[in-house]
Design a protein around this motif. Structure first.
Motif, PDB file in Angstrom:
ATOM      1  N   MET A 237       0.917  -1.030   0.044  1.00 33.72           N
ATOM      2  CA  MET A 237      -0.063  -0.056   0.040  1.00 33.72           C
ATOM      3  C   MET A 237       0.945   1.279  -0.038  1.00 33.72           C
ATOM      4  SD  MET A 237      -3.152   1.129   0.053  1.00 33.72           S
ATOM      5  CE  MET A 237      -4.257   0.042   1.274  1.00 33.72           C
ATOM      6  N   ALA A 238       0.688   2.249  -1.014  1.00 36.65           N
ATOM      7  CA  ALA A 238       1.362   3.369  -1.051  1.00 36.65           C
ATOM      8  C   ALA A 238       0.446   4.588  -1.062  1.00 36.65           C
ATOM      9  CB  ALA A 238       2.149   3.397  -2.415  1.00 36.65           C
ATOM     10  N   ILE A 239       0.846   5.458   0.089  1.00 37.33           N
ATOM     11  CA  ILE A 239       0.076   6.444   0.278  1.00 37.33           C
ATOM     12  C   ILE A 239       0.832   7.717  -0.326  1.00 37.33           C
ATOM     13  CG2 ILE A 239      -1.172   8.091   1.780  1.00 37.33           C
ATOM     14  CD1 ILE A 239      -1.501   5.551   3.590  1.00 37.33           C
ATOM     15  N   PHE A 240       0.365   8.491  -1.155  1.00 33.82           N
ATOM     16  CA  PHE A 240       1.219   9.623  -1.892  1.00 33.82           C
ATOM     17  C   PHE A 240       0.524  11.054  -1.453  1.00 33.82           C
ATOM     18  CE2 PHE A 240       1.724   6.244  -4.717  1.00 33.82           C
ATOM     19  CZ  PHE A 240       2.932   6.228  -4.961  1.00 33.82           C
ATOM     20  N   GLU A 241       1.451  11.989  -0.899  1.00 32.17           N
ATOM     21  CA  GLU A 241       1.151  13.266  -0.460  1.00 32.17           C
ATOM     22  C   GLU A 241       1.675  14.238  -1.639  1.00 32.17           C
ATOM     23  OE1 GLU A 241      -0.557  16.193   1.640  1.00 32.17           O
ATOM     24  OE2 GLU A 241      -0.398  14.100   2.559  1.00 32.17           O
ATOM     25  N   ASP A 242       0.781  14.852  -2.306  1.00 29.53           N
ATOM     26  CA  ASP A 242       1.094  15.798  -3.404  1.00 29.53           C
ATOM     27  C   ASP A 242       1.709  17.169  -2.639  1.00 29.53           C
ATOM     28  OD1 ASP A 242       1.465  17.394  -5.702  1.00 29.53           O
ATOM     29  OD2 ASP A 242      -0.559  17.204  -6.503  1.00 29.53           O
ATOM     30  N   ARG A 243       3.062  17.264  -2.899  1.00 22.77           N
ATOM     31  CA  ARG A 243       3.777  18.401  -2.640  1.00 22.77           C
ATOM     32  C   ARG A 243       3.963  19.317  -3.515  1.00 22.77           C
ATOM     33  NH1 ARG A 243       3.191  17.803   2.937  1.00 22.77           N
ATOM     34  NH2 ARG A 243       4.180  16.217   3.757  1.00 22.77           N
ATOM     35  N   THR A 244       3.399  19.443  -4.565  1.00 22.29           N
ATOM     36  CA  THR A 244       3.564  20.283  -5.784  1.00 22.29           C
ATOM     37  C   THR A 244       3.277  21.566  -5.614  1.00 22.29           C
ATOM     38  OG1 THR A 244       3.065  18.290  -7.260  1.00 22.29           O
ATOM     39  CG2 THR A 244       3.134  20.487  -8.341  1.00 22.29           C
ATOM     40  N   GLN A 245       2.074  21.807  -5.271  1.00 25.17           N
ATOM     41  CA  GLN A 245       1.669  23.387  -4.800  1.00 25.17           C
ATOM     42  C   GLN A 245       2.377  23.901  -3.808  1.00 25.17           C
ATOM     43  OE1 GLN A 245      -0.709  24.753  -6.696  1.00 25.17           O
ATOM     44  NE2 GLN A 245      -0.152  26.617  -5.437  1.00 25.17           N
ATOM     45  N   GLU A 246       2.786  23.149  -2.730  1.00 25.18           N
ATOM     46  CA  GLU A 246       3.760  23.573  -1.692  1.00 25.18           C
ATOM     47  C   GLU A 246       4.979  24.067  -2.116  1.00 25.18           C
ATOM     48  OE1 GLU A 246       5.760  21.535   2.234  1.00 25.18           O
ATOM     49  OE2 GLU A 246       3.957  20.629   1.480  1.00 25.18           O
ATOM     50  N   LEU A 247       5.717  23.415  -2.885  1.00 28.51           N
ATOM     51  CA  LEU A 247       6.697  23.647  -3.501  1.00 28.51           C
ATOM     52  C   LEU A 247       6.672  24.994  -4.460  1.00 28.51           C
ATOM     53  CD1 LEU A 247       8.392  20.574  -4.376  1.00 28.51           C
ATOM     54  CD2 LEU A 247       9.002  21.964  -2.550  1.00 28.51           C
ATOM     55  N   LYS A 248       5.760  25.029  -5.182  1.00 31.54           N
ATOM     56  CA  LYS A 248       5.273  26.113  -5.990  1.00 31.54           C
ATOM     57  C   LYS A 248       4.986  27.345  -5.197  1.00 31.54           C
ATOM     58  CE  LYS A 248       3.388  24.108 -10.186  1.00 31.54           C
ATOM     59  NZ  LYS A 248       2.095  23.923 -11.104  1.00 31.54           N
ATOM     60  N   THR A 249       4.336  27.111  -3.963  1.00 35.67           N
ATOM     61  CA  THR A 249       3.753  28.211  -3.129  1.00 35.67           C
ATOM     62  C   THR A 249       5.298  28.896  -2.408  1.00 35.67           C
ATOM     63  OG1 THR A 249       1.618  27.425  -2.613  1.00 35.67           O
ATOM     64  CG2 THR A 249       2.632  29.077  -1.259  1.00 35.67           C
ATOM     65  N   LYS A 250       5.883  27.665  -2.225  1.00 29.24           N
ATOM     66  CA  LYS A 250       7.558  28.007  -1.446  1.00 29.24           C
ATOM     67  C   LYS A 250       8.303  29.009  -2.366  1.00 29.24           C
ATOM     68  CE  LYS A 250      11.646  26.371   0.899  1.00 29.24           C
ATOM     69  NZ  LYS A 250      12.139  25.045   1.184  1.00 29.24           N
ATOM     70  N   LYS A 251       8.487  28.751  -3.672  1.00 24.25           N
ATOM     71  CA  LYS A 251       8.981  29.516  -4.707  1.00 24.25           C
ATOM     72  C   LYS A 251       8.218  30.764  -4.878  1.00 24.25           C
ATOM     73  CE  LYS A 251      11.263  25.665  -7.237  1.00 24.25           C
ATOM     74  NZ  LYS A 251      11.262  24.769  -8.540  1.00 24.25           N
ATOM     75  N   GLU A 252       7.074  30.642  -4.953  1.00 22.36           N
ATOM     76  CA  GLU A 252       6.354  31.965  -5.063  1.00 22.36           C
ATOM     77  C   GLU A 252       6.797  32.959  -3.976  1.00 22.36           C
ATOM     78  OE1 GLU A 252       2.375  30.959  -5.881  1.00 22.36           O
ATOM     79  OE2 GLU A 252       2.739  30.378  -8.027  1.00 22.36           O
ATOM     80  N   LEU A 253       6.604  32.231  -2.800  1.00 20.30           N
ATOM     81  CA  LEU A 253       6.715  33.205  -1.814  1.00 20.30           C
ATOM     82  C   LEU A 253       8.194  33.776  -1.531  1.00 20.30           C
ATOM     83  CD1 LEU A 253       5.395  34.018   0.996  1.00 20.30           C
ATOM     84  CD2 LEU A 253       6.551  31.848   2.031  1.00 20.30           C
ATOM     85  N   GLU A 254       9.215  33.087  -1.961  1.00 22.46           N
ATOM     86  CA  GLU A 254      10.579  33.755  -1.980  1.00 22.46           C
ATOM     87  C   GLU A 254      10.517  34.829  -3.017  1.00 22.46           C
ATOM     88  OE1 GLU A 254      12.892  30.212  -3.086  1.00 22.46           O
ATOM     89  OE2 GLU A 254      12.889  29.476  -0.996  1.00 22.46           O
ATOM     90  N   LYS A 255      10.026  34.679  -4.231  1.00 26.24           N
ATOM     91  CA  LYS A 255       9.656  35.398  -5.113  1.00 26.24           C
ATOM     92  C   LYS A 255       9.083  36.825  -4.762  1.00 26.24           C
ATOM     93  CE  LYS A 255       8.340  36.370  -9.962  1.00 26.24           C
ATOM     94  NZ  LYS A 255       7.717  35.623 -11.287  1.00 26.24           N
ATOM     95  N   ILE A 256       7.925  36.496  -3.978  1.00 25.77           N
ATOM     96  CA  ILE A 256       7.138  37.557  -3.577  1.00 25.77           C
ATOM     97  C   ILE A 256       8.049  38.600  -2.395  1.00 25.77           C
ATOM     98  CG2 ILE A 256       5.223  38.146  -1.890  1.00 25.77           C
ATOM     99  CD1 ILE A 256       3.811  35.838  -3.253  1.00 25.77           C
ATOM    100  N   GLN A 257       8.627  37.633  -1.387  1.00 26.32           N
ATOM    101  CA  GLN A 257       9.674  38.356  -0.672  1.00 26.32           C
ATOM    102  C   GLN A 257      10.983  39.210  -1.213  1.00 26.32           C
ATOM    103  OE1 GLN A 257      10.867  34.886   1.684  1.00 26.32           O
ATOM    104  NE2 GLN A 257       9.344  35.309   3.191  1.00 26.32           N
ATOM    105  N   SER A 258      11.269  38.676  -2.249  1.00 30.27           N
ATOM    106  CA  SER A 258      12.178  39.447  -3.099  1.00 30.27           C
ATOM    107  C   SER A 258      11.569  40.946  -3.544  1.00 30.27           C
ATOM    108  CB  SER A 258      12.765  38.744  -4.157  1.00 30.27           C
ATOM    109  OG  SER A 258      13.673  39.420  -4.857  1.00 30.27           O
ATOM    110  N   ASN A 259      10.534  40.591  -4.053  1.00 25.57           N
ATOM    111  CA  ASN A 259       9.791  41.577  -4.876  1.00 25.57           C
ATOM    112  C   ASN A 259       9.254  42.768  -3.745  1.00 25.57           C
ATOM    113  OD1 ASN A 259       9.727  40.581  -7.334  1.00 25.57           O
ATOM    114  ND2 ASN A 259       7.849  39.603  -7.261  1.00 25.57           N
ATOM    115  N   LEU A 260       8.744  42.187  -2.699  1.00 25.06           N
ATOM    116  CA  LEU A 260       8.475  43.088  -1.326  1.00 25.06           C
ATOM    117  C   LEU A 260       9.442  43.968  -0.841  1.00 25.06           C
ATOM    118  CD1 LEU A 260       5.820  43.748   0.342  1.00 25.06           C
ATOM    119  CD2 LEU A 260       6.646  41.892   1.902  1.00 25.06           C
ATOM    120  N   SER A 261      10.730  43.346  -0.629  1.00 28.70           N
ATOM    121  CA  SER A 261      11.979  43.948  -0.525  1.00 28.70           C
ATOM    122  C   SER A 261      12.036  45.019  -1.370  1.00 28.70           C
ATOM    123  CB  SER A 261      12.998  42.880  -0.355  1.00 28.70           C
ATOM    124  OG  SER A 261      14.097  43.692   0.040  1.00 28.70           O
ATOM    125  N   THR A 262      12.389  44.855  -2.774  1.00 27.12           N
ATOM    126  CA  THR A 262      12.392  45.564  -3.587  1.00 27.12           C
ATOM    127  C   THR A 262      11.056  46.916  -3.427  1.00 27.12           C
ATOM    128  OG1 THR A 262      13.366  44.285  -5.126  1.00 27.12           O
ATOM    129  CG2 THR A 262      12.784  46.404  -6.091  1.00 27.12           C
TER     130      THR A 262
END
Length: 745
Positions: A237-262
């Motif tokens: 039995m294999a249970i999968f957790e989709d982390r795609t959105q989480e990783l996308k959100t993390k990257k977007e957050l890093e981008k937002i933080q960069s933009n926010l700083s600017t």
């Protein structure tokens, strides 16, 4: 208690079976002998077992009945039959019975067969229930679940099941992948890592958790984390957790933080943060420039902000930090003088949390000086709008109320706070007299303005009649909206209705009287003429609306009528006119009398009310009466008999020449000065009074001829014969006297 149905066409065998089942502790639901009855009974009853004879009454045998029942319900069946031939046995086996017993059946064998069939069915139900619960749990899981089975010593992994969340994650249907090799179907499994984990779990029985892995093929690009364990059945039995959105959100957050700083460094807003001891943690370029400009100090991170500001600012700062320590989020307006005019800043303050503890505060200050100036202008305009008498309502493009003034509050009863954001339809229920909102919007789009009347409701659900003036406008977001200018005309409409009703009422009254009535306006044009006037003028059906009263009739009539009309208009006094000669539109000559009554409001002339009576008959009667009077007065004066006329009180009101001769009194001495009682002797006076009294009452038995005595002026007694007549017109009494003195002597 287990429920059993007995299907047997032999009554004795059926009763025997029933008795045995009940002795062994089972409930017999029914005993039937027809296949049709067996089907009906099985479908309507909740059964645990059917004892079915094969040869039955009717067209359907036991095997056929079992087949039909199996289409609808899964009920175990034991065949009891005397037929053991190959064909019957083959047909029976096709229906998969629980047992096939040949009659006669040994009781122990029968009991064992029944108990085993019931036991197997119970186990089957429990397994089905367990599988159903497992499947429901699997289907309801929000995580993707895939079950695989190892083949060829772990070289092949066959997909045995996948839940709906798994279907959604990998974008396939369950029926398309069941029974397929996982590696051939999911070709993008990262470096066989997942397959190695499957093998390890299978051979060690350990619960394994994979790191976040990327899965990518022509259809999918996912980042997943897997939890893998071995089932007791030997399946993985294999249970999968989709982390795609989480990783996308993390990257977007890093981008937002960069933009926010600017953004924070380049914004005109002042942004800074401090700890609870006023130590600066962060400040942007705008705040550095502001602080240097206002306090003449180059503030840096790590500085204590209170060391370089004046005392009043320090005191306010302490109060701000006290509120921050309480966890408050708030804003303040700060004012300071820069040059000749004041500057205003709106400062938004938020506590900074670390692990549920407040460690500092963040500040964002925006220059709102221009907004304050606009606000001052808007407030002045708002005060002006709130103080006008007409209601003003501002709607957005969805007809939701944005604001309304004090006059609108007065008209409808709701305050602005109560209705703001509400739909106009829910609050006012506007119903246009001839249009709809859609039509109004079209008119506004075409002409830019709408004006008309509508029905609305107030807070108490009372209907209001309002006059609407609607314009369009553009709001601060350049979106269209509507401004409604409202005037409550409910009272006006009610007054108009009442006036109209009163007008109809009085017109009905005026039309019902015999007098003619004409009403004119201030320009002497006819506003109203009643039915009585139409009758007097022989003009039924004619329309005199707005006809000038001194121009629209016969010249002879106007010649007689105009002087009285003009005099009443000039003097503004009521004026009576009597018996003027007129010629009706029908050509009939008549005499008319009446009044000219000027209509005045606040002393101003509004028109004339003319009343008209046709006095033609009266004038003719008066002329005829005058002629008759002259005739009868001539007869009365020249009558050879002395004649007196006296009224109801006995006063002599008329006497002829012969009466002067016989009485010796002149008419001047008698008329209106003497009564007849003064002439009659005392002896005859009571009798004549009695006659006169009865005569006044209309007694027909009173004699109209009688003798009596009276005194003349010389006090001489005169014997006389009287003939008495009561004049019918006015009940006056006329007496003709004949001197019979010589006749008596």
């Amino acid at each position: 208690m287990k429920r059993i149905l007995i299907v047997e066409d032999e009554a004795i065998s059926a009763l025997d079976l029933k008795r045995k089942m009940e002795v062994w502790g089972f409930e017999v639901v029914g005993v039937v002998s027809y296949g049709e009855e067996a089907i009906e009974k099985a479908l309507e009853s909740k059964l645990d077992l059917i004892l079915m004879d094969i040869m039955l009454k009717g067209e359907i045998d036991g095997i056929m009945a079992h087949k039909e029942i199996s289409k609808h319900q899964d009920i175990p069946v034991i065949y009891l039959t005397a037929y053991g031939d190959m064909e019957t046995t083959r047909r029976a086996q096709e229906t998969v019975p629980e047992n096939y017993l040949l009659k006669p059946v040994d009781d122990r064998e029968l009991k064992f067969a029944v108990e085993m069939a019931l036991y197997k069915n119970e186990i089957k139900l429990k397994i089905n229930e367990s599988n159903q619960r497992y499947q429901e749990l699997l289907d309801k899981m929000k995580r993707a679940v895939i079950k695989v089975q190892l083949k060829n010593q772990g070289e092949t992994f066959i997909i045995k099941d996948i839940n709906p969340a798994g279907e959604k994650m990998v974008k396939v249907k369950r029926e398309d992948i069941l029974g397929r090799d996982i590696s051939s179907f999911f070709r993008g499994i990262d470096g066989d890592k997942l397959l190695q984990l499957f093998k390890k779990a299978y051979f060690t029985g350990d619960f394994l958790q994979s790191p976040v892995m990327r899965y990518s093929d022509e259809n999918l690009d996912l980042w997943v984390e897997a939890f893998i364990y071995l089932l007791p059945s030997g399946e993985i039995m294999a249970i999968f957790e989709d982390r795609t959105q989480e990783l996308k959100t993390k990257k977007e957050l890093e981008k937002i933080q960069s933009n926010l700083s600017t953004l924070m460094e380049n914004t005109k807003d002042c942004i800074w943060s401090t700890d609870l001891d006023s130590k600066v943690l962060y400040l942007n370029k705008a705040f550095k420039e502001y602080f240097n400009r206002v306090y003449n100090y180059q503030l840096q991170e790590g500085d204590n902000i209170t060391e370089s500001v004046p005392s009043p600012v320090k005191d306010n700062w302490k109060l701000i930090l006290e509120r921050v320590k309480k966890g408050e989020q708030f804003s303040i307006t700060h004012q300071h003088q820069e040059g000749e005019k004041p500057n205003y800043y709106s400062i938004f303050i938020n506590p900074i949390f670390q692990e549920d503890h407040i460690t500092g505060a963040s500040f964002v200050a925006r220059n709102i000086t221009s907004w304050k100036e606009k606000e001052y202008k808007i407030r002045n305009q708002a005060n002006l709008l709130h103080n006008i008498h007409e209601g003003i309502i501002v709607l957005d493009r969805y007809l939701q109320i944005k604001s309304w003034n004090q006059a609108a509050h007065k008209i409808y009863g709701w305050t602005q706070t109560e209705v703001k954001g509400q739909s106009e339809k829910d609050i006012l229920h506007t119903r246009f007299q001839e249009d709809t909102w859609e039509k109004v919007k079209e008119i506004l789009k075409d002409k830019g303005i709408y004006e008309g009347e509508a029905l609305q409701k107030d807070r108490h659900n009372q209907l209001l009649m309002v006059h609407l003036h609607i314009n369009t406008y553009q709001d601060e977001n350049n979106q269209p909206g509507y401004i409604m200018l409202i005037r409550d005309i409910s009272r006006q409409k009610k007054a108009e209705k009442k006036t109209k009703e009163q007008k109809i009422f009085y017109e009905q009254i005026l039309n019902s009287i015999n007098e003619g009535i004409i009403v004119t306006d201030s320009e002497d044009r006819i506003k109203f003429i009643n039915q009585g006037m139409h009758y007097l003028a022989d003009s039924k059906g004619a329309d005199y609306s707005l006809v000038h009263i001194l121009e629209g009739f016969n010249k002879e009539t106007i010649h007689e009528f105009a002087p009285y009309y003009l005099q009443a208009r000039e003097t503004l006094q009521n004026l009576e006119y009597e018996a003027i000669k007129v010629v009706t539109p029908g050509g009939r000559k008549s005499y008319q009398s009446g009044w000219m009554i000027p209509r005045l409001i606040d002393g101003e002339y509004q028109g004339m009310i003319c009343t008209i009576n046709d006095v033609t008959r009266r004038i003719k009667a008066e002329k005829s009466l005058a002629k008759s009077k002259n005739y009868y007065e001539t007869l009365f004066e020249n009558n050879s008999s002395p004649t007196l006329i006296f009224d109801n009180n006995g006063f002599i009101i008329k006497a002829n020449k012969e009466a002067e001769t016989i009485t010796g009194y002149s008419r001047r001495e008698m008329v209106d000065k003497m009564t007849w009682m003064e002439l009659v002797t005392k002896k005859d006076l009571p009798r004549l009074r009695q006659y006169n009294k009865k005569r006044q009452k209309g007694d027909v038995d009173v004699p109209d001829k009688y003798t009596f005595q009276f005194y003349n002026k010389k006090k001489e007694i005169v014997d006389a014969l009287a003939r008495v007549v009561v004049l019918p017109e006015n009940k006056e009494t006329m007496v003709s006297i004949i001197d019979i003195t010589d006749y008596q002597n």
